[in-house]
Design a protein around this motif. Structure first.
Motif, PDB file in Angstrom:
ATOM      1  N   THR A 283       0.816  -1.132   0.051  1.00 42.34           N
ATOM      2  CA  THR A 283       0.004  -0.143   0.151  1.00 42.34           C
ATOM      3  C   THR A 283       0.777   1.147  -0.039  1.00 42.34           C
ATOM      4  N   THR A 284       1.922   1.298   0.864  1.00 43.35           N
ATOM      5  CA  THR A 284       2.679   2.434   0.904  1.00 43.35           C
ATOM      6  C   THR A 284       3.631   2.785  -0.298  1.00 43.35           C
ATOM      7  N   SER A 285       4.001   1.509  -0.997  1.00 50.64           N
ATOM      8  CA  SER A 285       4.690   1.842  -2.391  1.00 50.64           C
ATOM      9  C   SER A 285       3.771   2.289  -3.141  1.00 50.64           C
ATOM     10  N   GLY A 286       2.419   2.246  -3.391  1.00 51.85           N
ATOM     11  CA  GLY A 286       1.665   2.826  -4.094  1.00 51.85           C
ATOM     12  C   GLY A 286       1.775   4.445  -3.956  1.00 51.85           C
ATOM     13  N   ILE A 287       1.483   4.507  -2.576  1.00 53.45           N
ATOM     14  CA  ILE A 287       1.347   5.860  -2.341  1.00 53.45           C
ATOM     15  C   ILE A 287       2.453   6.753  -2.537  1.00 53.45           C
ATOM     16  N   LEU A 288       3.729   6.096  -2.356  1.00 53.97           N
ATOM     17  CA  LEU A 288       5.041   7.297  -2.735  1.00 53.97           C
ATOM     18  C   LEU A 288       5.058   7.051  -4.081  1.00 53.97           C
ATOM     19  N   GLN A 289       4.452   6.226  -5.079  1.00 52.94           N
ATOM     20  CA  GLN A 289       4.667   6.083  -6.285  1.00 52.94           C
ATOM     21  C   GLN A 289       3.830   7.257  -6.926  1.00 52.94           C
ATOM     22  N   GLY A 290       2.670   7.394  -6.465  1.00 51.14           N
ATOM     23  CA  GLY A 290       1.686   8.481  -6.484  1.00 51.14           C
ATOM     24  C   GLY A 290       2.301   9.816  -6.551  1.00 51.14           C
ATOM     25  N   THR A 291       3.067   9.899  -5.497  1.00 56.43           N
ATOM     26  CA  THR A 291       3.743  11.471  -5.258  1.00 56.43           C
ATOM     27  C   THR A 291       5.011  11.740  -6.270  1.00 56.43           C
ATOM     28  N   GLY A 292       5.405  10.651  -7.170  1.00 54.64           N
ATOM     29  CA  GLY A 292       6.488  10.867  -7.901  1.00 54.64           C
ATOM     30  C   GLY A 292       7.808  10.407  -7.594  1.00 54.64           C
ATOM     31  N   ARG A 293       7.751   9.977  -6.129  1.00 51.86           N
ATOM     32  CA  ARG A 293       9.123   9.554  -5.563  1.00 51.86           C
ATOM     33  C   ARG A 293       9.141   8.206  -5.660  1.00 51.86           C
TER      34      ARG A 293
ATOM     35  N   PRO B  11      10.430   3.551  -2.368  1.00 46.08           N
ATOM     36  CA  PRO B  11      10.078   2.181  -2.309  1.00 46.08           C
ATOM     37  C   PRO B  11      11.140   1.421  -2.830  1.00 46.08           C
ATOM     38  N   VAL B  12      11.944   1.471  -3.636  1.00 52.16           N
ATOM     39  CA  VAL B  12      13.104   0.815  -4.070  1.00 52.16           C
ATOM     40  C   VAL B  12      13.947   0.567  -3.149  1.00 52.16           C
ATOM     41  N   ARG B  13      14.473   1.911  -2.596  1.00 48.51           N
ATOM     42  CA  ARG B  13      15.432   1.794  -1.705  1.00 48.51           C
ATOM     43  C   ARG B  13      15.128   1.199  -0.451  1.00 48.51           C
ATOM     44  N   ASN B  14      13.705   1.318   0.140  1.00 46.92           N
ATOM     45  CA  ASN B  14      13.436   0.762   1.252  1.00 46.92           C
ATOM     46  C   ASN B  14      13.286  -0.832   0.998  1.00 46.92           C
ATOM     47  N   LEU B  15      12.776  -1.349  -0.208  1.00 41.14           N
ATOM     48  CA  LEU B  15      12.528  -2.573  -0.314  1.00 41.14           C
ATOM     49  C   LEU B  15      14.174  -3.415  -0.565  1.00 41.14           C
ATOM     50  N   LEU B  16      14.814  -2.497  -1.000  1.00 38.55           N
ATOM     51  CA  LEU B  16      16.290  -3.223  -0.966  1.00 38.55           C
ATOM     52  C   LEU B  16      17.015  -3.341   0.233  1.00 38.55           C
ATOM     53  N   VAL B  17      16.590  -2.577   1.226  1.00 42.73           N
ATOM     54  CA  VAL B  17      17.083  -2.505   2.762  1.00 42.73           C
ATOM     55  C   VAL B  17      16.516  -3.808   3.286  1.00 42.73           C
ATOM     56  N   GLY B  18      15.218  -3.953   3.059  1.00 42.47           N
ATOM     57  CA  GLY B  18      14.418  -5.225   3.293  1.00 42.47           C
ATOM     58  C   GLY B  18      14.855  -6.478   2.850  1.00 42.47           C
ATOM     59  N   ALA B  19      15.521  -6.459   1.730  1.00 44.02           N
ATOM     60  CA  ALA B  19      15.903  -7.623   0.700  1.00 44.02           C
ATOM     61  C   ALA B  19      17.105  -7.879   1.391  1.00 44.02           C
ATOM     62  N   VAL B  20      18.071  -7.035   1.611  1.00 43.00           N
ATOM     63  CA  VAL B  20      19.440  -7.212   2.613  1.00 43.00           C
ATOM     64  C   VAL B  20      19.306  -7.927   3.529  1.00 43.00           C
ATOM     65  N   GLY B  21      18.266  -7.383   4.588  1.00 42.67           N
ATOM     66  CA  GLY B  21      17.971  -8.049   5.794  1.00 42.67           C
ATOM     67  C   GLY B  21      17.519  -9.412   5.740  1.00 42.67           C
ATOM     68  N   LYS B  22      16.512  -9.707   4.712  1.00 48.61           N
ATOM     69  CA  LYS B  22      16.033 -11.103   4.550  1.00 48.61           C
ATOM     70  C   LYS B  22      17.196 -11.997   4.111  1.00 48.61           C
ATOM     71  N   VAL B  23      18.007 -11.460   3.281  1.00 48.69           N
ATOM     72  CA  VAL B  23      19.188 -12.454   2.778  1.00 48.69           C
ATOM     73  C   VAL B  23      19.778 -12.752   3.864  1.00 48.69           C
ATOM     74  N   ILE B  24      20.509 -11.976   4.688  1.00 47.33           N
ATOM     75  CA  ILE B  24      21.333 -12.215   5.765  1.00 47.33           C
ATOM     76  C   ILE B  24      20.685 -13.015   6.707  1.00 47.33           C
TER      77      ILE B  24
ATOM     78  N   ASN C   9       9.055   2.673   4.417  1.00 44.38           N
ATOM     79  CA  ASN C   9       7.794   3.290   3.514  1.00 44.38           C
ATOM     80  C   ASN C   9       6.932   4.193   4.415  1.00 44.38           C
ATOM     81  N   LEU C  10       6.501   3.816   5.640  1.00 48.17           N
ATOM     82  CA  LEU C  10       5.397   4.542   6.388  1.00 48.17           C
ATOM     83  C   LEU C  10       6.200   5.833   6.862  1.00 48.17           C
ATOM     84  N   TYR C  11       7.457   5.630   7.197  1.00 47.19           N
ATOM     85  CA  TYR C  11       8.073   7.017   7.647  1.00 47.19           C
ATOM     86  C   TYR C  11       8.281   8.057   6.498  1.00 47.19           C
ATOM     87  N   GLU C  12       8.525   7.573   5.103  1.00 52.70           N
ATOM     88  CA  GLU C  12       8.700   8.267   4.111  1.00 52.70           C
ATOM     89  C   GLU C  12       7.202   8.930   3.628  1.00 52.70           C
ATOM     90  N   ALA C  13       6.135   8.187   3.866  1.00 50.55           N
ATOM     91  CA  ALA C  13       4.682   8.568   3.271  1.00 50.55           C
ATOM     92  C   ALA C  13       4.611   9.609   4.194  1.00 50.55           C
TER      93      ALA C  13
END
Length: 529
Positions: free
Chosen positions: A365-375, A379-392, A423-427
């Motif tokens: 949901t928050t990714s759609g919100i941030l995409q709607g603002t043009g930023r 969401p990419v940066r935040n999901l990458l952070v999550g992906a790194v955490g997941k992999v580790i 995402n919540l923080y950025e939204a």
């Protein structure tokens, strides 16, 4: 979109259940090995462009620029056609190498080849979906999704049954080919809708020539600058799944499992538990898709209050529906997996995934919100952070014998927790909406607590009752699980009213809230305005 998503997901879950039983753990594991690669390439080549189309078309139409809106669509269609064709050919040519050296199971070759042509067809189809969504008209996309899933399911079973005598790898390959026939049927429907739509579009009010016509190069630049970050963001999730395909089976083998057992456990996680966790995301996918043009339009018209209201509503509705759904999956994880797959062991990763399932919904949901603002990069940066955490986390924990597949599930939860929090923080920072956490979180949690107290007792009563009638164990579990879900949903709804967690505005959002019963609830104070 939500209704179509519900039908599509039910069909998806419906075909996966017998397919998992039909192909077994190994077969469903081979089937699942191809899909992360397919979705990764599809996301890299196309995923951001439909969102960019919907955003740019919404902006053009808010400005009354009809020719500009149509030019965005035509240029995007050309780009997607070329990119999709090249991507499909590349996957076909590289299928043998991927199966042999990346997936480390030569039998996966047939599944990769079966799904490869779908990339080209889905690419073309997504241009039409993005165009319709730019008008905030979701019906063509919704119907096409249902058609796609129906044809896919028919193909999956038809080819799997036909090819199984030749070997499980051929059956898995035939099942993945369902993505091709489903996409073809969906594209055909969209083309049928598109031609009368063009005549309707010509009669819309607005300028017949743009005020300041953008060149093709300028439009391509805008599409690319919006689409590339979104594509990278869409790439992260299938990339996480691909990394799971590489990491989880190998780490399970290090933990002491043989190749067949590791593949079976991987199938339980990705082919059985994960689809159940994804079921509630029907709503968040629809919300995210519709929030992009809706917020983009509000900001283009400088209606900041509307953007804030839509943001708050999207997040709140996500919590209202995800919290009880995840609680139910956690409390009945083993029973649900036994009922659906005749495999209670899949409940082990399901219970862990359910703990963090709400973070998946919030991330979407928050990714759609941030995409709607043009930023779109956020969401990419935040999901990458999550992906790194997941992999580790997955790499470390899955290799521990006492955790095994639990470690991979914990890694997934960690990834979405990190991404959704950022995402919540950025939204909140960019939309500047006011979050009433008592309204948004505390009241739903109180209702979920009431529901949780009812689930196990209700299940126990119906389990004993079904046993008295001599049902088989699987039917006995089903006869207890389904009433437990129904009663707990009723308890949640009543508890939500009692704690003041539902407002008239919420009901209006779903097209309800009018009538004597709702007026009575307002008068006695159970339904707030």
């Amino acid at each position: 979109m939500t209704a179509a998503g519900l039908i599509s997901r039910l069909l998806g879950a419906g075909y996966r259940l017998p397919l998992a039983s039909f192909l077994g753990d190994e077969g469903i594991g081979l089937y699942q090995m191809a899909y992360p690669i397919y979705t990764t390439i599809l996301s890299l080549s196309t995923a951001g462009i439909p969102v960019a189309i919907s955003k740019l078309v919404a902006e053009k139409m808010a400005d009354g620029d009809k020719p500009g809106a149509y030019r965005v669509f035509r240029i995007s269609l050309f780009i997607l056609t070329v990119v999709g064709l090249v991507s499909s050919i590349a996957l076909l040519l590289g299928a043998h190498y991927l199966a042999q050296h990346i997936l480390r199971d030569p039998r996966a070759y047939y599944a990769v080849v079966g799904v490869a042509p779908a990339i080209f067809i889905v690419s073309v189809m997504s241009a039409f979906r993005g165009f319709f969504q730019g008008f905030q008209t979701m019906l063509p996309t919704a119907v096409s999704q249902v058609i796609e899933q129906i044809v896919r399911v028919a193909t999956v079973f038809g080819l799997a049954i036909y090819l199984l005598p030749r070997g499980i790898e051929y059956a898995a390959g035939g099942a993945t080919f369902g993505a091709v026939t489903g996409a073809l049927a969906s594209l055909f429907f969209l083309l049928i809708v598109y031609w009368p739509w063009r005549r309707w579009f010509a009669r819309l009010p607005g300028r017949t020539v743009p005020a300041a016509e953008e060149s093709s190069g300028q439009i391509i630049y805008r599409i690319v600058t919006l689409a590339v970050p979104i594509s990278l963001g869409a790439l992260v999730l299938p990339l996480m799944q691909t990394l799971d395909t590489v990491i989880v089976p190998s780490r399970l083998q290090i933990a002491g499992f043989n190749v067949n057992d590791a593949t079976a456990l991987f199938g339980q996680l990705t082919g059985m538990a994960t689809p159940l966790i994804n079921l509630p995301s029907i709503l968040t996918v629809a919300l995210a898709t519709s929030l992009v043009p809706a917020i983009s339009e509000a900001l283009a018209l400088r209606n900041y209050q509307a953007a804030q209201r839509r943001t708050y509503t999207g997040i709140r509705i996500t919590l209202l529906l995800f919290l009880p759904a995840m609680a139910g999956l956690y409390l009945l994880a083993d029973e649900i997996c036994f009922m659906l797959y005749k495999n209670a062991a899949a409940g082990i990763p399901l219970a862990i995934l359910a703990i963090g399932g709400v973070f998946l919904g919030l991330q979407q949901t928050t990714s759609g919100i941030l995409q709607g603002t043009g930023r779109t990069i956020l969401p990419v940066r935040n999901l990458l952070v999550g992906a790194v955490g997941k992999v580790i986390v997955s790499y470390v924990l899955t290799g521990i014998p006492s955790l095994g597949i639990r470690g991979a599930a914990i890694g997934t939860v960690t990834g979405f927790l990190l991404a959704s929090s950022l995402n919540l923080y950025e939204a909140k920072r960019h939309i500047r909406f006011t979050a009433d956490w008592r309204e948004m979180l505390l009241r739903p949690l109180l209702a979920v607590g009431s529901m949780a107290l009812a689930v196990r007792p209700v299940y126990g009563v119906f389990f004993e009752l079904a046993g008295a009638y001599g049902f088989s164990l699987r039917l006995q579990v089903a006869a207890a699980v389904l009433p437990a879900i129904a009663v707990s949903a009723l308890v949640y709804g009543v508890a939500l009213l009692l704690v003041g967690g539902v407002t008239s505005e919420d009901l209006a959002l779903f097209g309800t809230g009018q009538g004597r019963i709702w007026d009575l609830l307002r008068r006695i104070g159970l339904l707030r305005r």
